[in-house]
Structures are given as structure tokens and as C-alpha cells.
Design a protein around this motif. Sequence first.
Motif, PDB file in Angstrom:
ATOM      1  N   VAL A 171       3.170   3.833 -46.536  1.00 12.36           N
ATOM      2  CA  VAL A 171       1.817   3.410 -46.926  1.00 12.36           C
ATOM      3  C   VAL A 171       1.244   4.370 -47.963  1.00 12.36           C
ATOM      4  O   VAL A 171       0.718   3.953 -49.004  1.00 12.36           O
ATOM      5  CB  VAL A 171       0.892   3.326 -45.695  1.00 12.36           C
ATOM      6  CG1 VAL A 171      -0.551   3.051 -46.123  1.00 12.36           C
ATOM      7  CG2 VAL A 171       1.366   2.223 -44.757  1.00 12.36           C
ATOM      8  N   SER A 172       1.333   5.667 -47.707  1.00 12.10           N
ATOM      9  CA  SER A 172       0.820   6.648 -48.666  1.00 12.10           C
ATOM     10  C   SER A 172       1.630   6.643 -49.958  1.00 12.10           C
ATOM     11  O   SER A 172       1.083   6.842 -51.045  1.00 12.10           O
ATOM     12  CB  SER A 172       0.799   8.047 -48.046  1.00 12.10           C
ATOM     13  OG  SER A 172       2.056   8.395 -47.518  1.00 12.10           O
ATOM     14  N   ASP A 173       2.931   6.401 -49.853  1.00 17.43           N
ATOM     15  CA  ASP A 173       3.755   6.292 -51.058  1.00 17.43           C
ATOM     16  C   ASP A 173       3.318   5.099 -51.904  1.00 17.43           C
ATOM     17  O   ASP A 173       3.300   5.166 -53.143  1.00 17.43           O
ATOM     18  CB  ASP A 173       5.231   6.136 -50.678  1.00 17.43           C
ATOM     19  CG  ASP A 173       5.853   7.439 -50.194  1.00 17.43           C
ATOM     20  OD1 ASP A 173       5.247   8.498 -50.408  1.00 17.43           O
ATOM     21  OD2 ASP A 173       6.948   7.389 -49.595  1.00 17.43           O
ATOM     22  N   ALA A 174       2.969   3.995 -51.248  1.00 15.13           N
ATOM     23  CA  ALA A 174       2.513   2.808 -51.970  1.00 15.13           C
ATOM     24  C   ALA A 174       1.202   3.083 -52.697  1.00 15.13           C
ATOM     25  O   ALA A 174       1.007   2.641 -53.840  1.00 15.13           O
ATOM     26  CB  ALA A 174       2.349   1.645 -51.002  1.00 15.13           C
ATOM     27  N   VAL A 175       0.291   3.809 -52.060  1.00 14.39           N
ATOM     28  CA  VAL A 175      -0.980   4.166 -52.705  1.00 14.39           C
ATOM     29  C   VAL A 175      -0.717   4.997 -53.954  1.00 14.39           C
ATOM     30  O   VAL A 175      -1.277   4.737 -55.026  1.00 14.39           O
ATOM     31  CB  VAL A 175      -1.895   4.926 -51.733  1.00 14.39           C
ATOM     32  CG1 VAL A 175      -3.135   5.447 -52.465  1.00 14.39           C
ATOM     33  CG2 VAL A 175      -2.313   4.043 -50.577  1.00 14.39           C
ATOM     34  N   ALA A 176       0.149   5.993 -53.842  1.00 19.43           N
ATOM     35  CA  ALA A 176       0.457   6.862 -54.982  1.00 19.43           C
ATOM     36  C   ALA A 176       1.089   6.067 -56.121  1.00 19.43           C
ATOM     37  O   ALA A 176       0.769   6.270 -57.297  1.00 19.43           O
ATOM     38  CB  ALA A 176       1.388   7.992 -54.541  1.00 19.43           C
ATOM     39  N   LEU A 177       1.988   5.141 -55.779  1.00 17.44           N
ATOM     40  CA  LEU A 177       2.677   4.342 -56.789  1.00 17.44           C
ATOM     41  C   LEU A 177       1.712   3.415 -57.516  1.00 17.44           C
ATOM     42  O   LEU A 177       1.675   3.355 -58.750  1.00 17.44           O
ATOM     43  CB  LEU A 177       3.795   3.528 -56.122  1.00 17.44           C
ATOM     44  CG  LEU A 177       4.636   2.648 -57.047  1.00 17.44           C
ATOM     45  CD1 LEU A 177       5.432   3.498 -58.020  1.00 17.44           C
ATOM     46  CD2 LEU A 177       5.570   1.772 -56.224  1.00 17.44           C
ATOM     47  N   LEU A 178       0.892   2.687 -56.773  1.00 13.80           N
ATOM     48  CA  LEU A 178      -0.029   1.733 -57.381  1.00 13.80           C
ATOM     49  C   LEU A 178      -1.157   2.438 -58.129  1.00 13.80           C
ATOM     50  O   LEU A 178      -1.584   1.981 -59.196  1.00 13.80           O
ATOM     51  CB  LEU A 178      -0.603   0.811 -56.305  1.00 13.80           C
ATOM     52  CG  LEU A 178       0.407  -0.087 -55.583  1.00 13.80           C
ATOM     53  CD1 LEU A 178      -0.277  -0.879 -54.469  1.00 13.80           C
ATOM     54  CD2 LEU A 178       1.084  -1.040 -56.563  1.00 13.80           C
ATOM     55  N   ASP A 221      -5.198  12.004 -44.063  1.00  9.44           N
ATOM     56  CA  ASP A 221      -6.001  13.130 -44.552  1.00  9.44           C
ATOM     57  C   ASP A 221      -6.020  13.213 -46.075  1.00  9.44           C
ATOM     58  O   ASP A 221      -7.026  13.621 -46.665  1.00  9.44           O
ATOM     59  CB  ASP A 221      -5.470  14.448 -43.984  1.00  9.44           C
ATOM     60  CG  ASP A 221      -5.575  14.504 -42.465  1.00  9.44           C
ATOM     61  OD1 ASP A 221      -6.474  13.845 -41.918  1.00  9.44           O
ATOM     62  OD2 ASP A 221      -4.743  15.184 -41.834  1.00  9.44           O
ATOM     63  N   LEU A 222      -4.916  12.882 -46.728  1.00  4.08           N
ATOM     64  CA  LEU A 222      -4.800  13.052 -48.171  1.00  4.08           C
ATOM     65  C   LEU A 222      -4.981  11.742 -48.936  1.00  4.08           C
ATOM     66  O   LEU A 222      -4.478  11.590 -50.044  1.00  4.08           O
ATOM     67  CB  LEU A 222      -3.461  13.696 -48.521  1.00  4.08           C
ATOM     68  CG  LEU A 222      -3.299  15.128 -48.016  1.00  4.08           C
ATOM     69  CD1 LEU A 222      -1.955  15.701 -48.437  1.00  4.08           C
ATOM     70  CD2 LEU A 222      -4.421  16.010 -48.543  1.00  4.08           C
ATOM     71  N   PRO A 237      -5.103   8.864 -53.947  1.00  3.80           N
ATOM     72  CA  PRO A 237      -4.696  10.154 -53.379  1.00  3.80           C
ATOM     73  C   PRO A 237      -5.843  11.156 -53.521  1.00  3.80           C
ATOM     74  O   PRO A 237      -6.452  11.251 -54.590  1.00  3.80           O
ATOM     75  CB  PRO A 237      -3.492  10.558 -54.238  1.00  3.80           C
ATOM     76  CG  PRO A 237      -2.990   9.274 -54.814  1.00  3.80           C
ATOM     77  CD  PRO A 237      -4.212   8.428 -55.023  1.00  3.80           C
ATOM     78  N   ALA A 238      -6.168  11.876 -52.463  1.00  2.35           N
ATOM     79  CA  ALA A 238      -7.277  12.828 -52.488  1.00  2.35           C
ATOM     80  C   ALA A 238      -6.911  14.065 -53.296  1.00  2.35           C
ATOM     81  O   ALA A 238      -5.806  14.591 -53.170  1.00  2.35           O
ATOM     82  CB  ALA A 238      -7.657  13.236 -51.067  1.00  2.35           C
ATOM     83  N   ASN A 239      -7.827  14.494 -54.160  1.00  4.14           N
ATOM     84  CA  ASN A 239      -7.673  15.716 -54.949  1.00  4.14           C
ATOM     85  C   ASN A 239      -6.435  15.713 -55.826  1.00  4.14           C
ATOM     86  O   ASN A 239      -5.911  16.764 -56.161  1.00  4.14           O
ATOM     87  CB  ASN A 239      -7.632  16.949 -54.028  1.00  4.14           C
ATOM     88  CG  ASN A 239      -8.877  17.068 -53.171  1.00  4.14           C
ATOM     89  OD1 ASN A 239      -9.981  16.772 -53.642  1.00  4.14           O
ATOM     90  ND2 ASN A 239      -8.704  17.472 -51.926  1.00  4.14           N
ATOM     91  N   GLY A 240      -5.952  14.497 -56.150  1.00  2.00           N
ATOM     92  CA  GLY A 240      -4.794  14.397 -57.027  1.00  2.00           C
ATOM     93  C   GLY A 240      -3.497  14.851 -56.411  1.00  2.00           C
ATOM     94  O   GLY A 240      -2.490  14.997 -57.092  1.00  2.00           O
ATOM     95  N   GLN A 241      -3.493  15.098 -55.098  1.00  3.05           N
ATOM     96  CA  GLN A 241      -2.285  15.563 -54.425  1.00  3.05           C
ATOM     97  C   GLN A 241      -1.477  14.384 -53.916  1.00  3.05           C
ATOM     98  O   GLN A 241      -2.046  13.365 -53.517  1.00  3.05           O
ATOM     99  CB  GLN A 241      -2.640  16.479 -53.249  1.00  3.05           C
ATOM    100  CG  GLN A 241      -3.382  17.741 -53.652  1.00  3.05           C
ATOM    101  CD  GLN A 241      -3.624  18.635 -52.456  1.00  3.05           C
ATOM    102  OE1 GLN A 241      -2.990  18.477 -51.428  1.00  3.05           O
ATOM    103  NE2 GLN A 241      -4.528  19.572 -52.590  1.00  3.05           N
TER     104      GLN A 241
END
Length: 250
Positions: A171-178, A221-222, A237-241
Motif C-alpha cells: 500500500v505504501s509502495d503504491a502511494v510512493a509510485l503514484l 506513520d510515514l 509520503p510524509a516529509n518526502g521520505q
Amino acid sequence: MNNESRVAVLVDCDNTNPGAVEFALLNVARFGRVVVRRGYGNHGTLTNKWRETLVSLAFTPCLQFQYAAGKNTADMALALDALEILFDQRADCFFLVTSDSDFVYLCRKLHERGASVYIVGEAKTPDALRNASDQFFEWLPTPLVTESSAQNATPRPKGEPPVVRRRPRFVSDAVALLASDSPEGKVHVSMLGQYLRRTRPEFTPAGFGYTGLLDMLKAYDLLSLKKEEGGHYTVRPANGQPPTGESVSK
């Protein structure tokens, strides 16, 4: 009316690693709905290392016998089928999973007819094929988990109840990708949900202990959620991380 792009995923099994296909499907989901899934190869290829991949990912195997030594008929079949799919208007976007420069001319012909063409290949893919596509996605093999590293994993104590709420990494990987594709660096939660359903049809937030996708994203959290004007939510992604996924207790 649904203006969603229709995507054909055509795999050159004789010149590709099976591990590249799942990577390709994760990227395909950003561009539209997959309507054609086919894998092309000879008898030795399709009945050995490719059989499990094609079956598990619901690809149609397209077997091409070699009529003469050294002649690869699978490439010809893939090219002809791609043009047929385009002329029949079954797809307007093509993902070719290959590292073979023989498909450069096919890319050109598909472009001339107005289709979008994307290539998923390995590091060995020639520049000619990379540049013939609208976008090239390089697949890198994932290191295998060794027996020693598996033995070092911390076992769950006996009698401990299973974790109810979890934060899966995909799920977090999908957010970063999109989000990386967006000028604002964020993605609509509804678009994220659509992407997750495409890449993982079995996915439901309830299966991980949440009432919905919004409730699930709040546990990361991120990841940063924001309610936009109009009432819809976006996430980034929070704070660009780069975000991470992990298990959480209820």
C-alpha cells in the motif's frame, strides 16, 4: 462513459525472466485496464520455467513451435497479434515485456497508428528499444532469501494470537509510485483504491483489520492524509521520505 485505456500485455517469454511480469503488471495498472494477457514462447520455454507464472497471473500461453533450428517464430506471432489487437480496437495501449531489439519496428508501427507503447525489460535492453517506447521500465531481479536468513527470522511465540491489524508494504509502495507521477506529489485516495484493485483483485481493507481504505491509511506513520476542498482526500509520503509498511496490533 468509461474513457479508461484498454491495455494489452504481451510477453516475449523466450527473452524475458518470469520475475519481470509481476513488476510489469504493477506498472500497467497506472495506465488502464488490462484486457489482453498473452505469453509467447516455444515448447521448452512455456512448459518449464514459465508455466507457473503464466498460470498464476492468468496469461494465455501462445505456443509457437520452431520449424527450423535457430528460427524464433514466437517473435513473429507476438508482432502479428499486436497489430491485430490494434486493428480490432481491442486495446489502445501496449506493454511489451521483452529486451529484444527486434521489436523496435513493431513499436514504430503501433505509434504510427496512435497507440501508446511501453517496454518492460532488463538492464541488457538496447537503447534502440528503450527509445522506441513512450516509457521504459527496467526490471531488476530481487535477491533470493537464503536458508540462513530465513532461519534467523524471529519466530512467533506459541499460543500468541494472530495480528489483527496490519500495514502491508504494497500500500505504501503504491502511494510512493503514484505520487511520483503527480506534479503535486500526492494521489487521490479514490485513485489509489482503483490502483490497488487492479494490481491485487483480492485486496480489501477489511482483510487487514480496517473499516475502509481511509481508515487503513491513517495507520501509516510515514503517509500524510489531507482533506481537500470538495471533501475528497489525498495522500502523500510524509516529509518526502519513502513510506514503509509493517504490522500493527489492534
